[in-house]
Design a protein around this motif. Structure first.
Motif, PDB file in Angstrom:
ATOM      1  N   ALA A  60     -39.480  27.617 -25.010  1.00 61.53           N
ATOM      2  CA  ALA A  60     -40.646  27.165 -24.202  1.00 61.53           C
ATOM      3  C   ALA A  60     -41.105  27.980 -23.443  1.00 61.53           C
ATOM      4  O   ALA A  60     -40.591  29.145 -22.972  1.00 61.53           O
ATOM      5  N   GLU A 108     -37.668  15.926 -20.970  1.00 55.31           N
ATOM      6  CA  GLU A 108     -36.218  15.974 -20.976  1.00 55.31           C
ATOM      7  C   GLU A 108     -35.532  16.820 -20.303  1.00 55.31           C
ATOM      8  O   GLU A 108     -36.050  17.960 -19.659  1.00 55.31           O
ATOM      9  N   LYS A 137     -32.965  19.441 -19.101  1.00 55.48           N
ATOM     10  CA  LYS A 137     -32.921  20.837 -19.627  1.00 55.48           C
ATOM     11  C   LYS A 137     -31.326  21.181 -19.299  1.00 55.48           C
ATOM     12  O   LYS A 137     -31.030  21.404 -18.137  1.00 55.48           O
ATOM     13  N   ARG A 147     -27.246  26.210 -26.925  1.00 55.48           N
ATOM     14  CA  ARG A 147     -27.912  25.485 -27.769  1.00 55.48           C
ATOM     15  C   ARG A 147     -27.265  25.744 -29.132  1.00 55.48           C
ATOM     16  O   ARG A 147     -26.961  26.709 -29.544  1.00 55.48           O
ATOM     17  N   ARG A 162     -28.255  30.032 -30.735  1.00 55.87           N
ATOM     18  CA  ARG A 162     -29.859  30.390 -30.404  1.00 55.87           C
ATOM     19  C   ARG A 162     -30.061  31.631 -31.134  1.00 55.87           C
ATOM     20  O   ARG A 162     -31.228  31.930 -31.641  1.00 55.87           O
ATOM     21  N   GLU A 208     -28.013  20.845 -27.221  1.00 59.31           N
ATOM     22  CA  GLU A 208     -27.562  21.430 -26.179  1.00 59.31           C
ATOM     23  C   GLU A 208     -25.683  21.124 -26.249  1.00 59.31           C
ATOM     24  O   GLU A 208     -25.515  19.821 -25.955  1.00 59.31           O
ATOM     25  N   LYS A 210     -42.420  18.227 -23.238  1.00 60.20           N
ATOM     26  CA  LYS A 210     -42.741  18.555 -24.594  1.00 60.20           C
ATOM     27  C   LYS A 210     -43.991  17.618 -24.889  1.00 60.20           C
ATOM     28  O   LYS A 210     -44.180  16.503 -24.514  1.00 60.20           O
ATOM     29  N   LYS A 261     -40.742  24.756 -19.673  1.00 64.58           N
ATOM     30  CA  LYS A 261     -39.977  24.309 -18.975  1.00 64.58           C
ATOM     31  C   LYS A 261     -40.244  24.157 -17.489  1.00 64.58           C
ATOM     32  O   LYS A 261     -41.156  25.255 -17.044  1.00 64.58           O
ATOM     33  N   LYS A 285     -38.194  24.892 -14.011  1.00 69.46           N
ATOM     34  CA  LYS A 285     -36.798  25.198 -13.439  1.00 69.46           C
ATOM     35  C   LYS A 285     -37.331  25.468 -11.987  1.00 69.46           C
ATOM     36  O   LYS A 285     -38.351  25.590 -11.661  1.00 69.46           O
TER      37      LYS A 285
END
Ligand code: ATP
Length: 586
Positions: free
Chosen positions: A230, A250, A252, A257, A272, A302, A406, A425, A427
C-alpha cells in the motif's frame, strides 16, 4: 557448461561500477548458458540454490569452510586464519593457497556448473548426525578440482559472501534482452516473476518456450505470489480523491501478513517475505484448513494474536514468541491467533489476480466460513469523509493500526510485488502514551467464553460526568484479572445487577449484564484515543466522537474507598488525552 565461465563472469561483474555494464555481462552469461540449466545459473548468481520460498540455504559457517580449505590445500587451519586477517576474505585466501598447490598437482577434473550445483545442493541438504563432516568433505572435494579463481567464488557462495549485488530487477532486465526479444518484454517477465516468486523458473521458461509462455504464466498453489503493498496518505479527503470518490476501507490489523496456499488438506503459510512460516502457526494452518471452503486456493490474511479469554486483539508484540524454534505450543496457548482475511488470489482453478478487488472480495466472502477466530477483515464501503474518519477511529480503538482503503474500480487488479495507489493506508502520525492510572466505574459486563465460561469476559467501564451526573463509557476491559478475581467477580457484582442499562449510564454499547454504578476499579491502558463508540466526552474533542482507552488493563486494585461519584471524571480523561506524551509512528 564449465564453472570457469561463471567465475569469469563473476569477476567482470565484480569489477564494474556501471549498472548497464553489469547487465551486459549478465546478458552475455545468460546467452552462453545452456537453456536447461539457466534456472541453476540464475540462482547461483544470486548466491542461492532455489527460490527463497523453498527454504533451502547454501550457507555454512566460515569455521567449517576453513576446515575444508585446509583439507583441500594441505595448509593448517591456523595459517588460513592468519591469512584471512590480511585478505579479509576466505575466498581470496583459498585462491592464494590453491595457486601454491597447483604447482604440485598434476591431475584435475574441470568443474562443470552442474557438478558444482549438485555438490552445493548435497551440502545444503545434509542434516543429522555426521552432516558437518559430510559438508566439509563435499566442499573439500569441490575445491580439490577447482582452479584458484573458481575456488574463490565457490567459497564466497557457500559462506554467503558472493556480494555481486545482482538484484531480481537486474536479472529481469538481462532476461528481457537475452531471451525475451527486447526491453519491451521486461514487464511481462516481471509479472511472471511476481506471480511465481521464482526467477529461475521464469528464466528457463522464457529461454525454452519463449515470451508467449511467459505471458500466460499463471499462479500456482504452492508458489507464493509477491505481495501487493500500500501507499500512504494522511487524510480521508486525499484518500477518497485518489480512489475516485468511493472505496472499500478495511481495518489495518497489526499482526503478521500470511499468504495461505491450500490444496485439499495441505496448507502452507508464507510470510510477507515469502518464507514458509507454517511451523510458527500450526493454529493458523488449522483455521485455514477448517474454515476455508475451497479445494485449492490462495488467500491472504492478517494473523493476529488474541486474548484467549476475551477474544480481544493483542498488540503485534504478542506474536514475537512465534519466531522462536521451540515453545510454539506454549505461545499458541498464551496467544492463539485469529485470521482476518483480506484477499483471494486463486480459487479452484481460477486465477483471480487480474480480477478487480470487489470480485476477489466476493470470492473471499463465499469461501470463508466465519468462525470465532476466522473472519473477513472488518470493512466499510463509503464515499463519506466523516464516516471514513469514524471508521478509522473505531479501528484504532479496537487495537488496529488504522485503515487500508482499497480501490473498487474495474482496474483494481492484484498488483503483485508492487506498492501502488490501489491500496492506501491511513495510519496515525503520532501514537500517544497513557502514563497514569484511572479509576473507572463498572457499569456493565460481557459473558466470558472458553476458560472464562460462567464468569465475565470483559467489563464495561465508565468515567463520571459531574455536570450531568451521569456515567459515560470509556472502555471494555478484559485484561489484568487473575483467576481468583474472575471467580469472585460475578458474586461480587450480583448485588448491583439490574435488568437493563442504568438511567445514569450513557452507552451506545449493549452489555450482556448491566449494573448500577457502584464498583470502582483502577485501570491503565496504552493510550487514550478518539472513539466513535464510547460516550465519554462525546463531541468535546471532535464532533461525533468520544474518547476511549486502548488496550486497557485492570491493575488489580479495587477501589472500595471510592464512591462511583469519586471516579475519574470525563474532564480528567479529556486532560489526560490532551497531555499524553506523543511519539511518532513510523
Ligand atoms: P506496515 O509496516 O505499515 O505494515 P508494510 O510495508 O509492511 O507496512 P504496507 O503495504 O504498507 O506494508 O501495508 C500493508 C500491510 O498491512 C500488509 O502487508 C498487511 O500485513 C497489513 N494489513 C493489515 N490489514 C490489512 C488489510 N485489511 N488489507 C491489506 N493489508 C492489511
Amino acid at each position: 557448461m564449465r564453472y570457469s565461465l561463471l567465475a569469469v563472469s563473476y569477476e567482470k561483474i565484480e569489477a564494474t561500477t556501471k549498472r548497464l555494464e553489469m547487465t551486459d555481462y549478465l546478458v552475455e552469461l545468460l546467452r552462453k548458458t545452456p537453456k536447461d540449466i539457466l534456472d541453476k545459473v540464475v540462482y547461483l548468481t544470486q548466491g542461492k540454490l532455489y527460490p527463497d520460498f523453498v527454504g533451502i540455504e547454501i550457507g555454512i559457517a566460515e569455521k567449517l569452510a576453513i576446515r575444508a580449505v585446509s583439507k583441500a590445500t594441505g595448509q593448517s587451519e591456523k595459517k588460513i586464519e592468519d591469512d584471512i586477517r590480511t585478505t579479509g576474505d576466505l575466498g581470496e585466501t583459498a585462491q592464494q593457497f590453491l595457486k601454491k598447490r597447483i604447482q604440485t598437482t598434476f591431475f584435475q577434473q574441470p568443474l562443470t556448473v552442474q557438478n558444482v550445483y549438485e555438490h552445493l545442493d548435497k551440502m545444503a541438504q545434509a542434516s543429522g548426525p555426521g552432516s558437518i563432516g559430510q559438508k566439509i568433505n563435499y566442499l573439500a572435494g569441490l575445491l580439490a578440482n577447482a582452479t584458484p579463481n573458481e575456488a574463490k567464488y565457490i567459497i564466497r557462495t557457500v559462506t554467503g559472501s558472493l556480494r555481486l549485488g545482482i538484484a531480481d530487477m537486474t536479472v529481469l532486465d538481462a532476461l528481457a534482452i537475452a531471451y525475451g526479444g527486447g526491453k519491451e518484454t521486461r514487464e511481462d517477465l516481471e509479472r511472471a516473476y511476481n506471480v511465481s516468486s521464482d526467477l529461475g523458473n521464469v528464466a528457463r521458461t522464457v529461454a525454452e518456450e519463449g515470451i508467449n509462455s511467459i505471458k500466460k504464466f499463471q499462479v500456482v498453489v504452492g508458489n507464493p505470489i509477491r505481495p501487493m503493498l500500500a501507499e500512504r496518505l494522511g487524510s480521508p479527503q486525499e484518500i477518497l480523491e485518489k480512489l475516485g470518490g468511493k472505496c472499500i476501507a478495511e481495518y489495518k490489523y497489526d499482526g503478521e501478513r500470511i499468504q495461505a496456499h491450500k490444496r485439499d488438506d495441505h496448507v502452507t503459510l508464507f510470510s510477507r517475505r515469502l518464507e514458509d512460516i507454517t511451523g510458527q502457526y500450526p493454529d493458523g494452518r488449522e483455521l485455514v484448513r477448517k474454515y476455508v471452503n475451497a479445494k485449492e486456493t490462495i488467500i491472504e490474511a492478517e494473523c493476529v494474536a488474541i486474548d484467549p479469554d476475551t477474544g480481544e486483539i493483542k498488540p503485534f508484540q504478542a506474536l514475537m514468541h512465534r519466531r522462536r524454534k521451540y515453545g510454539i505450543q506454549k505461545a499458541m496457548e498464551e496467544n492463539p491467533v485469529s485470521l482476518f482475511m483480506f484477499d483471494a488470489l486463486y480459487v479452484d482453478g481460477k486465477d483471480l489476480t487480474q480480477e478487480p478487488y470487489p470480485v476477489r472480495h466476493n470470492y473471499l466472502e463465499e469461501i470463508t466460513e466465519k468462525g470465532d477466530r476466522v473472519r473477513l477483515a472488518e470493512y466499510l464501503i463509503t464515499d463519506d469523509l466523516d464516516e471514513l474518519e469514524r471508521f478509522f477511529e473505531k479501528a484504532v480503538e479496537e487495537g488496529c493500526e488504522g485503515l487500508i482503503c482499497k480501490s473498487i474500480n474495474k482496474d483494481a487488479v492484484y498488483q503483485a510485488g508492487a506498492r501502488g495507489w490501489q491500496w492506501i493506508k491511513y495510519k496515525r502520525d503520532y501514537k500517544s502514551e497513557m502514563t497514569d492510572t484511572v479509576d473507572l466505574v463498572v457499569v456493565g459486563a460481557f459473558h466470558g467464553r472458553g476458560k472464562r465460561a460462567g464468569t465475565y469476559g470483559a467489563l464495561l467501564l465508565a468515567a463520571y460526568n459531574p455536570k450531568e451526573d451521569i456515567f459515560e463509557t470509556v472502555t471494555k476491559c478484559g485484561t489484568g484479572f487473575t483467576d481468583e478475581d474472575l471467580e469472585k467477580l460475578p458474586g461480587m457484582m450480583k448485588k448491583h445487577q439490574i435488568p437493563h442499562r442504568h438511567p445514569r449510564v450513557l452507552s451506545t454499547i449493549e452489555a450482556d449484564v448491566w449494573f448500577e454504578p457502584r464498583v470502582v476499579v483502577e485501570t491503565i491502558g496504552a493510550e487514550i484515543t478518539l472513539s466513535p463508540i464510547h460516550t465519554c466526552a462525546l463531541d468535546a474533542v471532535r464532533k461525533g466522537s468520544g474518547l476511549a482507552i486502548r488496550f486497557p488493563r485492570f491493575t488489580g486494585n479495587y477501589r472500595p474507598d471510592k464512591a462511583a461519584e469519586n471516579a475519574t471524571t470525563v474532564n480528567e480523561i479529556i486532560q489526560l488525552y490532551k497531555n499524553q506524551p506523543k511519539t511518532q509512528v513510523t
